[in-house]
Design a protein around this motif. Sequence first.
Motif, mmCIF file in Angstrom:
data_model
loop_
_atom_site.group_PDB
_atom_site.id
_atom_site.type_symbol
_atom_site.label_atom_id
_atom_site.label_comp_id
_atom_site.label_asym_id
_atom_site.label_seq_id
_atom_site.Cartn_x
_atom_site.Cartn_y
_atom_site.Cartn_z
ATOM 1 N N ARG A 153 0.815 -1.218 0.000
ATOM 2 C CA ARG A 153 0.000 0.000 0.000
ATOM 3 C C ARG A 153 0.853 1.273 0.000
ATOM 4 N NH1 ARG A 153 -5.537 2.193 2.688
ATOM 5 N NH2 ARG A 153 -4.984 4.393 2.528
ATOM 6 N N CYS A 184 -7.301 -0.457 -1.119
ATOM 7 C CA CYS A 184 -6.189 -0.397 -2.068
ATOM 8 C C CYS A 184 -5.717 -1.770 -2.535
ATOM 9 C CB CYS A 184 -5.000 0.343 -1.449
ATOM 10 S SG CYS A 184 -5.281 2.110 -1.191
ATOM 11 N N TYR A 202 -1.540 3.201 -5.463
ATOM 12 C CA TYR A 202 -2.400 3.599 -6.580
ATOM 13 C C TYR A 202 -1.712 4.593 -7.498
ATOM 14 C CZ TYR A 202 -3.927 6.919 -2.884
ATOM 15 O OH TYR A 202 -3.988 7.816 -1.839
#
Length: 410
Positions: free
Chosen positions: A62, A80, A384
Amino acid sequence: MNIIKSSLVLAFLMMLSCNSTKKEAVTTTEETTFKLEDVLQKNVAKLEEVSKGLAHADSLPRNIKGENTNWGFVSYTDWCSGFWPGTLWYAYEASNNEEIKKQAERFTDPLKPIAFTPADNHDIGFMMYCSYGNGYRLTKNEAYKDILLAAADTLATLYNPKVGTILSWPSQKHKFKYNTIIDNMMNLELLFWAAKNGENKGLYDIAKSHAEKTMNHIVRKDSAVYHVGSFDEETGKFLRGYTHQGYAHESMWARGQGWGIYGFSVAFRETGEQAFLDTAEKLANHYMNRLPEDKIPYWDFDDPNIPKSPKDASAAAVAACGMFELSQLIQDENKKEKYFNAAKGYVEELSSSNYLSGDKNQALLLHSTGHYPKNSEIDVPIIYADYYYMEALLRLKKINANNLSELALK
């Protein structure tokens, strides 16, 4: 006569000087030219190396905090969780490397229960479409398709027909009442895909309604977006807009603007509704007009501490994907070029030493900001950002190769 000779000699020397300057300028330009394939393959090699070193498939990267160089992990239930396997699927797409494919499959599999567990947030789209969605797009694995269809039906259970949107955060109703957030625009693609590829055609209507309500209430008149829209659960009336991760309710939170650009572009692609395209353009133009010199936004455009505020590379990566999408949907050639060049510029800057991690840590990108008001994930690598960065690189490669087919599932 001597004067004429002197003048000719002087002119000749000036010409040599100008040519020398031009050659030097060309050399400098060539040295700094963005080499897309080199960057992409270096990322692929890094992702393969990192993935092989991760022993537990149900522990998913993450962020990388502080002085750490290795990823910190979350379980498959974290919002996530789909980005790491999705990033590996992009690496496989860029390389056809069977080892990377095995790693992508290994980290995708643990997310399966999400499709069959009662929904408690809207992030099912992020979690499943980024992982299983890319996996199905690239392999046509029928088991992946079945799981995606189940995930779409699960996400749809959060839809309230009185409001016309999907409830984003059931756990936050005490704070925001019935809430819908701009991020949720990104989860509609799962519903649009499922409506085309499964038997539940009503998913199209849910996704379209959600996009319309978001456009009418969460997109503001100043061409920025609220992070959160609050609605009356019984009447569907819009109550007010909030921020949650931005600086202020009426400020321009960078990543939220990116979600809007990308989400409304996809909504237009799937429905053909001109209003969605107009909205995507409006949000993109406002974003572009307010960017700092290096084209990578601060976490919130209205933070009074700018230029001492942290940047958000993840917002730039999301916006790049959205503008590449927009550039392939719009008919006006000048606008098409404008959005394409803007997105390309963001990718080039993200690929520079200012933002690319290199050997600093296991991530691809530095300098993302997650939840500034909670002092969470400030100026750190976040998964992300890597996901949308890899997507943007692949989009650019496809457009450059005149392959204008979308990354959407077929």
